[in-house]
Design a protein around this motif. Structure first.
Motif, PDB file in Angstrom:
ATOM      1  N   ASP A  53       1.140   4.068  -2.890  1.00  0.00           N
ATOM      2  CA  ASP A  53       0.962   5.497  -2.603  1.00  0.00           C
ATOM      3  C   ASP A  53       2.150   6.314  -3.110  1.00  0.00           C
ATOM      4  N   ASP A  54       3.378   5.770  -2.878  1.00  0.00           N
ATOM      5  CA  ASP A  54       4.577   6.460  -3.360  1.00  0.00           C
ATOM      6  C   ASP A  54       4.576   6.558  -4.885  1.00  0.00           C
ATOM      7  N   MET A  55       4.159   5.471  -5.535  1.00  0.00           N
ATOM      8  CA  MET A  55       4.101   5.481  -7.002  1.00  0.00           C
ATOM      9  C   MET A  55       3.087   6.499  -7.505  1.00  0.00           C
ATOM     10  N   LYS A  56       1.948   6.572  -6.826  1.00  0.00           N
ATOM     11  CA  LYS A  56       0.932   7.551  -7.237  1.00  0.00           C
ATOM     12  C   LYS A  56       1.455   8.976  -7.096  1.00  0.00           C
ATOM     13  N   ARG A  57       2.116   9.225  -5.946  1.00  0.00           N
ATOM     14  CA  ARG A  57       2.675  10.566  -5.758  1.00  0.00           C
ATOM     15  C   ARG A  57       3.755  10.875  -6.795  1.00  0.00           C
ATOM     16  N   SER A  58       4.602   9.873  -7.073  1.00  0.00           N
ATOM     17  CA  SER A  58       5.661  10.063  -8.055  1.00  0.00           C
ATOM     18  C   SER A  58       5.095  10.314  -9.448  1.00  0.00           C
ATOM     19  N   LEU A  59       4.074   9.503  -9.809  1.00  0.00           N
ATOM     20  CA  LEU A  59       3.456   9.679 -11.120  1.00  0.00           C
ATOM     21  C   LEU A  59       2.765  11.030 -11.230  1.00  0.00           C
ATOM     22  N   THR A  60       2.125  11.429 -10.120  1.00  0.00           N
ATOM     23  CA  THR A  60       1.469  12.745 -10.134  1.00  0.00           C
ATOM     24  C   THR A  60       2.486  13.855 -10.321  1.00  0.00           C
ATOM     25  N   SER A  61       3.620  13.742  -9.578  1.00  0.00           N
ATOM     26  CA  SER A  61       4.671  14.746  -9.709  1.00  0.00           C
ATOM     27  C   SER A  61       5.276  14.736 -11.107  1.00  0.00           C
ATOM     28  N   HIS A  62       5.549  13.529 -11.626  1.00  0.00           N
ATOM     29  CA  HIS A  62       6.127  13.404 -12.971  1.00  0.00           C
ATOM     30  C   HIS A  62       5.170  13.934 -14.026  1.00  0.00           C
ATOM     31  N   HIS A  63       3.888  13.630 -13.832  1.00  0.00           N
ATOM     32  CA  HIS A  63       2.886  14.137 -14.773  1.00  0.00           C
ATOM     33  C   HIS A  63       2.874  15.663 -14.776  1.00  0.00           C
ATOM     34  N   ARG A 119       0.828  -1.209   0.000  1.00  0.00           N
ATOM     35  CA  ARG A 119       0.000   0.000   0.000  1.00  0.00           C
ATOM     36  C   ARG A 119       0.861   1.258   0.000  1.00  0.00           C
ATOM     37  N   ARG A 120       1.901   1.246   0.849  1.00  0.00           N
ATOM     38  CA  ARG A 120       2.803   2.401   0.878  1.00  0.00           C
ATOM     39  C   ARG A 120       3.509   2.581  -0.465  1.00  0.00           C
ATOM     40  N   HIS A 121       3.928   1.447  -1.062  1.00  0.00           N
ATOM     41  CA  HIS A 121       4.600   1.511  -2.359  1.00  0.00           C
ATOM     42  C   HIS A 121       3.675   2.088  -3.430  1.00  0.00           C
TER      43      HIS A 121
END
Length: 323
Positions: A68-78, A64-66
């Motif tokens: 969440d981190d991926m979502k935040r990273s993808l959001t930032s990258h986007h 779940r944490r991973h």
């Protein structure tokens, strides 16, 4: 994850419950070892199930944490990609608008495109010193363009390139004064190029070129100066000599050249009375004043030509005074 005490309590409860249950279900003559074995196995299984449950919860929490981190990273990258794309489109839009203005301008757009392409190639292929030099030259050109928009441009030396380029561009008239300040100029290589450009303008575009050589006193009208006039007439230039102390109006006149009645090229002397600064002036009022000044000086001289004895060439004679 559960704490150790609840785990131990559950393990003991399962083991004890199994022991009691096997005691009830077993015959009275059965071996007691079966009860203990079954109880121990049940306790071990209870402990193992609790451990596996905790591990599963830990894995789920890690996943779940991973995620969440991926979502935040993808959001930032986007966001970064979107910003980069927006900036790129903004630059493209700006470049498109710029080249649209170039295409709509009366200036030759192919020369602007040629400049951009050449500058890009210098940036990609040239060594460091060449890139720096190209940047300085482009900066100088941009400053000149901005100065032309403002109606005036200055150069901290006698700019022969401006002079020659203007002679190549003139279409109707070129009216010039020449004082003792620039007398040495006529023996230089730039002067030859300048006269060649004037001759081309006269022959190919029908430009009228008038040049008034000015001296302060009559004794300064030397044979060399008269021969300079004769030489310039061979290029099709209407050249005259004027003595400022005898001309009407009088007063000191600086060197200036008027191109097509729209632009005035002027030189300013230094303390040694040598050309030290070049000024381009395009303001209508300034150019009009120079045109009027030149016309008055020109009208104050009257040219009479007669053959020189033994040479067949033309000799200048002057009369002074208002006409």
């Amino acid at each position: 994850m559960s704490t150790p005490f609840p785990k131990a309590l559950v393990t003991v409860a399962v083991g004890g419950g199994t022991f009691l249950l096997t005691g009830v279900l077993s015959d009275s003559d059965s071996d007691a070892r079966w009860q203990w074995t079954a109880s121990l196995l049940a306790a071990v299984m209870a402990l193992l199930v609790q451990y596996l449950g905790d591990r599963l919860k830990a894995v789920e929490e890690s996943q779940r944490r991973h995620m969440d981190d991926m979502k935040r990273s993808l959001t930032s990258h986007h966001g970064e990609v979107r910003t980069a794309v927006d900036q790129s489109f903004a630059k493209i839009n700006e470049a498109t608008k710029l080249f649209s203005k170039v295409d709509g301008s009366v200036l030759r757009s192919e020369e602007v495109i040629r400049l951009v392409e050449a500058y890009t190639r210098v940036g990609d292929e040239a060594p460091g010193i060449v890139k720096s030099f190209a940047e300085e030259e482009l900066k100088r050109l941009a400053e000149l363009m901005e100065d032309l928009i403002s109606g005036r441009a200055d150069s901290s030396f006698e700019n022969h390139e401006w002079l020659i380029d203007l002679a190549l561009c003139v279409k109707k008239t070129l009216y010039a004064t020449s004082t003792t300040i620039d007398r040495d100029f006529w023996a230089s290589d730039p002067a030859k190029r300048y006269l060649s450009a004037q001759e081309k303008a006269i022959k190919t575009r029908g430009v009228e070129v008038r040049r008034l050589f000015l001296v302060d006193e009559p004794e300064e009208v030397t044979e060399a100066l008269e021969q300079l006039c004769v030489w310039q007439r061979r290029f099709g230039i209407d050249a005259r000599i004027g003595v400022q102390s005898q001309l009407d109006p009088g007063g000191t006149v600086m060197d200036f050249i008027i191109f097509d009645g729209e632009l005035c090229y002027e030189t300013w002397p230094d303390s040694h009375v040598r050309p030290d600064m070049t000024m381009l002036r395009m303001k209508h009022e300034h150019v009009e004043d120079r045109v009027n000044q030149f016309n008055e000086l020109w009208a104050a001289t009257e040219q009479e030509n007669e053959p020189e004895p033994g040479t067949g060439s033309m000799r200048r004679r002057l009369r002074w005074g208002a006409e």
